[in-house]
Write a protein that holds these residues in place. Structure first.
Motif, PDB file in Angstrom:
ATOM      1  N   LEU A   1       0.828  -1.207   0.000  1.00  0.00           N
ATOM      2  CA  LEU A   1       0.000   0.000   0.000  1.00  0.00           C
ATOM      3  C   LEU A   1       0.865   1.259   0.000  1.00  0.00           C
ATOM      4  CD1 LEU A   1      -2.839  -1.035   2.498  1.00  0.00           C
ATOM      5  CD2 LEU A   1      -3.001  -0.784   0.005  1.00  0.00           C
ATOM      6  N   ILE A   2       1.954   1.219   0.783  1.00  0.00           N
ATOM      7  CA  ILE A   2       2.844   2.387   0.831  1.00  0.00           C
ATOM      8  C   ILE A   2       3.495   2.626  -0.534  1.00  0.00           C
ATOM      9  CG2 ILE A   2       4.983   3.289   1.817  1.00  0.00           C
ATOM     10  CD1 ILE A   2       4.225   1.882   4.445  1.00  0.00           C
ATOM     11  N   ILE A   3       4.002   1.515  -1.121  1.00  0.00           N
ATOM     12  CA  ILE A   3       4.639   1.643  -2.439  1.00  0.00           C
ATOM     13  C   ILE A   3       3.618   2.090  -3.493  1.00  0.00           C
ATOM     14  CG2 ILE A   3       5.775   0.365  -4.288  1.00  0.00           C
ATOM     15  CD1 ILE A   3       7.106  -1.352  -2.150  1.00  0.00           C
ATOM     16  N   SER A   4       2.404   1.525  -3.401  1.00  0.00           N
ATOM     17  CA  SER A   4       1.366   1.862  -4.376  1.00  0.00           C
ATOM     18  C   SER A   4       0.917   3.312  -4.242  1.00  0.00           C
ATOM     19  CB  SER A   4       0.160   0.938  -4.208  1.00  0.00           C
ATOM     20  OG  SER A   4       0.515  -0.409  -4.442  1.00  0.00           O
ATOM     21  N   SER A   5       1.069   3.871  -3.064  1.00  0.00           N
ATOM     22  CA  SER A   5       0.631   5.260  -2.847  1.00  0.00           C
ATOM     23  C   SER A   5       1.647   6.274  -3.368  1.00  0.00           C
ATOM     24  CB  SER A   5       0.386   5.496  -1.356  1.00  0.00           C
ATOM     25  OG  SER A   5       1.619   5.459  -0.629  1.00  0.00           O
ATOM     26  N   MET A   6       2.834   5.813  -3.700  1.00  0.00           N
ATOM     27  CA  MET A   6       3.884   6.722  -4.157  1.00  0.00           C
ATOM     28  C   MET A   6       3.987   6.716  -5.683  1.00  0.00           C
ATOM     29  SD  MET A   6       6.966   6.156  -1.399  1.00  0.00           S
ATOM     30  CE  MET A   6       7.213   4.454  -1.865  1.00  0.00           C
ATOM     31  N   PHE A   7       4.294   7.873  -6.241  1.00  0.00           N
ATOM     32  CA  PHE A   7       4.634   7.958  -7.659  1.00  0.00           C
ATOM     33  C   PHE A   7       5.629   9.099  -7.851  1.00  0.00           C
ATOM     34  CE2 PHE A   7       0.874  10.557  -7.020  1.00  0.00           C
ATOM     35  CZ  PHE A   7       1.125  11.724  -7.731  1.00  0.00           C
ATOM     36  N   VAL A   8       6.395   9.030  -8.919  1.00  0.00           N
ATOM     37  CA  VAL A   8       7.479   9.984  -9.168  1.00  0.00           C
ATOM     38  C   VAL A   8       7.134  10.860 -10.372  1.00  0.00           C
ATOM     39  CG1 VAL A   8       9.926  10.265  -9.754  1.00  0.00           C
ATOM     40  CG2 VAL A   8       9.197   8.415  -8.203  1.00  0.00           C
ATOM     41  N   VAL A   9       7.278  12.152 -10.173  1.00  0.00           N
ATOM     42  CA  VAL A   9       7.103  13.103 -11.280  1.00  0.00           C
ATOM     43  C   VAL A   9       8.490  13.440 -11.828  1.00  0.00           C
ATOM     44  CG1 VAL A   9       6.227  15.355 -11.987  1.00  0.00           C
ATOM     45  CG2 VAL A   9       5.044  14.062 -10.193  1.00  0.00           C
ATOM     46  N   LYS A  10       8.703  13.152 -13.115  1.00  0.00           N
ATOM     47  CA  LYS A  10       9.993  13.427 -13.755  1.00  0.00           C
ATOM     48  C   LYS A  10       9.985  14.784 -14.438  1.00  0.00           C
ATOM     49  CE  LYS A  10      10.900   8.520 -14.665  1.00  0.00           C
ATOM     50  NZ  LYS A  10      11.167   7.516 -15.730  1.00  0.00           N
ATOM     51  N   GLU A  11      11.166  15.240 -14.755  1.00  0.00           N
ATOM     52  CA  GLU A  11      11.304  16.502 -15.486  1.00  0.00           C
ATOM     53  C   GLU A  11      10.651  16.360 -16.860  1.00  0.00           C
ATOM     54  OE1 GLU A  11      12.326  20.423 -15.623  1.00  0.00           O
ATOM     55  OE2 GLU A  11      12.971  19.092 -13.995  1.00  0.00           O
ATOM     56  N   GLY A  12       9.827  17.370 -17.244  1.00  0.00           N
ATOM     57  CA  GLY A  12       9.220  17.368 -18.575  1.00  0.00           C
ATOM     58  C   GLY A  12       7.963  16.543 -18.682  1.00  0.00           C
ATOM     59  N   GLU A  13       7.255  16.300 -17.538  1.00  0.00           N
ATOM     60  CA  GLU A  13       6.008  15.535 -17.610  1.00  0.00           C
ATOM     61  C   GLU A  13       5.038  16.005 -16.534  1.00  0.00           C
ATOM     62  OE1 GLU A  13       6.963  11.439 -17.085  1.00  0.00           O
ATOM     63  OE2 GLU A  13       7.078  11.571 -14.904  1.00  0.00           O
ATOM     64  N   TYR A  14       3.756  15.787 -16.807  1.00  0.00           N
ATOM     65  CA  TYR A  14       2.700  15.974 -15.819  1.00  0.00           C
ATOM     66  C   TYR A  14       2.278  14.593 -15.301  1.00  0.00           C
ATOM     67  CZ  TYR A  14       1.811  20.698 -17.738  1.00  0.00           C
ATOM     68  OH  TYR A  14       1.910  22.001 -18.160  1.00  0.00           O
ATOM     69  N   LYS A  15       1.861  14.534 -14.041  1.00  0.00           N
ATOM     70  CA  LYS A  15       1.192  13.365 -13.484  1.00  0.00           C
ATOM     71  C   LYS A  15      -0.215  13.803 -13.085  1.00  0.00           C
ATOM     72  CE  LYS A  15       4.536  10.248 -13.548  1.00  0.00           C
ATOM     73  NZ  LYS A  15       4.461   8.992 -14.301  1.00  0.00           N
ATOM     74  N   VAL A  16      -1.208  13.252 -13.774  1.00  0.00           N
ATOM     75  CA  VAL A  16      -2.604  13.618 -13.530  1.00  0.00           C
ATOM     76  C   VAL A  16      -3.233  12.545 -12.648  1.00  0.00           C
ATOM     77  CG1 VAL A  16      -4.814  14.171 -14.586  1.00  0.00           C
ATOM     78  CG2 VAL A  16      -2.688  14.740 -15.781  1.00  0.00           C
ATOM     79  N   VAL A  17      -3.755  12.966 -11.475  1.00  0.00           N
ATOM     80  CA  VAL A  17      -4.378  12.045 -10.517  1.00  0.00           C
ATOM     81  C   VAL A  17      -5.892  12.089 -10.730  1.00  0.00           C
ATOM     82  CG1 VAL A  17      -4.668  11.462  -8.080  1.00  0.00           C
ATOM     83  CG2 VAL A  17      -2.510  12.446  -8.876  1.00  0.00           C
ATOM     84  N   ARG A  18      -6.455  10.900 -10.974  1.00  0.00           N
ATOM     85  CA  ARG A  18      -7.900  10.816 -11.224  1.00  0.00           C
ATOM     86  C   ARG A  18      -8.554   9.854 -10.228  1.00  0.00           C
ATOM     87  NH1 ARG A  18      -8.871   9.836 -17.554  1.00  0.00           N
ATOM     88  NH2 ARG A  18      -7.249   8.233 -17.259  1.00  0.00           N
ATOM     89  N   GLN A  19      -9.807  10.183  -9.924  1.00  0.00           N
ATOM     90  CA  GLN A  19     -10.615   9.330  -9.045  1.00  0.00           C
ATOM     91  C   GLN A  19     -11.912   8.993  -9.767  1.00  0.00           C
ATOM     92  OE1 GLN A  19     -10.949  10.378  -4.825  1.00  0.00           O
ATOM     93  NE2 GLN A  19     -13.156  10.054  -4.969  1.00  0.00           N
ATOM     94  N   PHE A  20     -12.077   7.714 -10.062  1.00  0.00           N
ATOM     95  CA  PHE A  20     -13.231   7.261 -10.830  1.00  0.00           C
ATOM     96  C   PHE A  20     -13.361   8.011 -12.160  1.00  0.00           C
ATOM     97  CE2 PHE A  20     -14.590   6.788  -6.282  1.00  0.00           C
ATOM     98  CZ  PHE A  20     -14.371   5.417  -6.219  1.00  0.00           C
ATOM     99  N   GLY A  21     -12.199   8.289 -12.789  1.00  0.00           N
ATOM    100  CA  GLY A  21     -12.181   8.939 -14.095  1.00  0.00           C
ATOM    101  C   GLY A  21     -12.157  10.452 -14.055  1.00  0.00           C
ATOM    102  N   GLU A  22     -12.460  11.053 -12.895  1.00  0.00           N
ATOM    103  CA  GLU A  22     -12.473  12.502 -12.775  1.00  0.00           C
ATOM    104  C   GLU A  22     -11.117  13.003 -12.258  1.00  0.00           C
ATOM    105  OE1 GLU A  22     -14.872  14.495 -13.731  1.00  0.00           O
ATOM    106  OE2 GLU A  22     -16.133  12.812 -14.357  1.00  0.00           O
TER     107      GLU A  22
END
Length: 310
Positions: free
Chosen positions: A37-58
């Motif tokens: 769960l801890i690993i799954s909750s983490m994500f890395v934003v790299k240079e030159g990209e967006y990370k879009v977080v969605r909940q049920f498609g929104e």
């Protein structure tokens, strides 16, 4: 003693071991789930990209600053979008010019995502966004070039189209902003304007004929300019020669006058010598290798030739 009253120590010990191992297993499984769960909750934003977080498609948020970020596992999904300039090679298409000529237009666009949430909401994917942008670009270019003649499009010197690329870029951005696609076009450039194969040869021949006519015009102008320069040079030479001859005649006249003065002065100083000189000068003009002279005895010529002097 009855068997019912006998206490089985081995069975009791076995039950305790099972409970202990079960507890250890549950603990390990819980730890593994927690780590997951801890690993799954983490994500890395790299240079030159967006990370879009969605909940049920929104879309609930997006991250653009590089680094480690967190989300709610399973509940939240993460989509990656480019946060940099993108070159989109628009598919070449055919248009009609104002004078009813058909042309094939090949162009490209440089664009970027400015609002990932709007892009996801209205375009869904990067491919869909480029597709809509390409449609807008073709529509605007067709409108712009459709109001111009073929010669104006291909002839930069005589063109009235002005800064076509800037106008197309602005109009495309207005359309994208109207529909809130969350993207922006930085530049639209026409790479190539070609004729369909069936028209290409005839247009090339006409262009060759026009260029040959223009070349002949330049040659005629050059020939006329050459003749003008030659005529002007001839006039200048004649004027210079005339002036030089006049000056030469003037100098010659002055020299003859000066010579006459010298002759006169010499004659006055010694008339006999001058007479002798004049006589000898006359011999140069009257006597050559084929001349036969018959002189009477006692003439001045005879006396001079024979050496008789008074």
């Amino acid at each position: 003693m009855s068997d019912e009253n006998v206490f089985d120590m081995n069975k009791n010990s076995s039950n305790k071991d099972i409970k202990r191992y079960t507890k250890i297993g549950i603990t390990i499984l819980g730890f593994i789930v927690l780590v997951f769960l801890i690993i799954s909750s983490m994500f890395v934003v790299k240079e030159g990209e967006y990370k879009v977080v969605r909940q049920f498609g929104e879309v609930i948020r997006y991250e653009k600053d590089p680094g480690l970020k967190f989300r709610v596992p399973i509940l939240h999904s993460v989509t990656t979008l480019p946060n940099k300039k993108i070159v989109y090679d628009v598919t070449e298409k055919e248009i009609n010019t104002l004078d009813k000529k058909r042309m094939i237009i090949d162009n490209y666009a440089v664009w970027e995502i400015t609002d990932p949430a709007a892009m996801i909401a209205n375009a869904r994917t990067e491919i869909n966004a480029e597709s809509r942008m390409g449609e807008f670009i073709f529509s605007v270019i067709r409108s712009e070039l459709g109001a111009m003649n073929y010669d104006e499009i291909i002839n930069e010197e005589g063109s009235t189209r002005g800064d076509l690329n800037s106008r197309v870029t602005k109009r495309v951005n207005d359309l994208l902003s109207r529909d809130n696609y969350g993207i922006q076009v930085d530049d639209v450039r026409i790479k190539r304007t070609d004729l369909p194969d069936e028209n290409e040869q005839s247009v090339f021949q006409r262009m060759i004929s026009e260029r040959e006519s223009k070349a002949q015009e330049y040659l005629s102008q050059g020939e006329a300019e050459k003749n003008r320069i030659i005529a002007q040079t001839d006039r200048d030479v004649k004027e210079m020669l005339s002036k030089a001859n006049a000056e030469a005649e003037e100098i010659r006249a002055q020299g003859e006058t000066e010579a006459a003065k010298i002759y006169n002065n010499s004659f006055k100083q010694d008339e006999d010598f001058y007479q002798l000189y004049r006589t000898l000068e006359s011999y140069k003009k009257t006597i050559d290798g084929e001349t036969t002279i018959i002189l009477p005895q006692g003439s001045p010529y005879t006396d001079l030739l024979l050496g008789y002097f008074e």
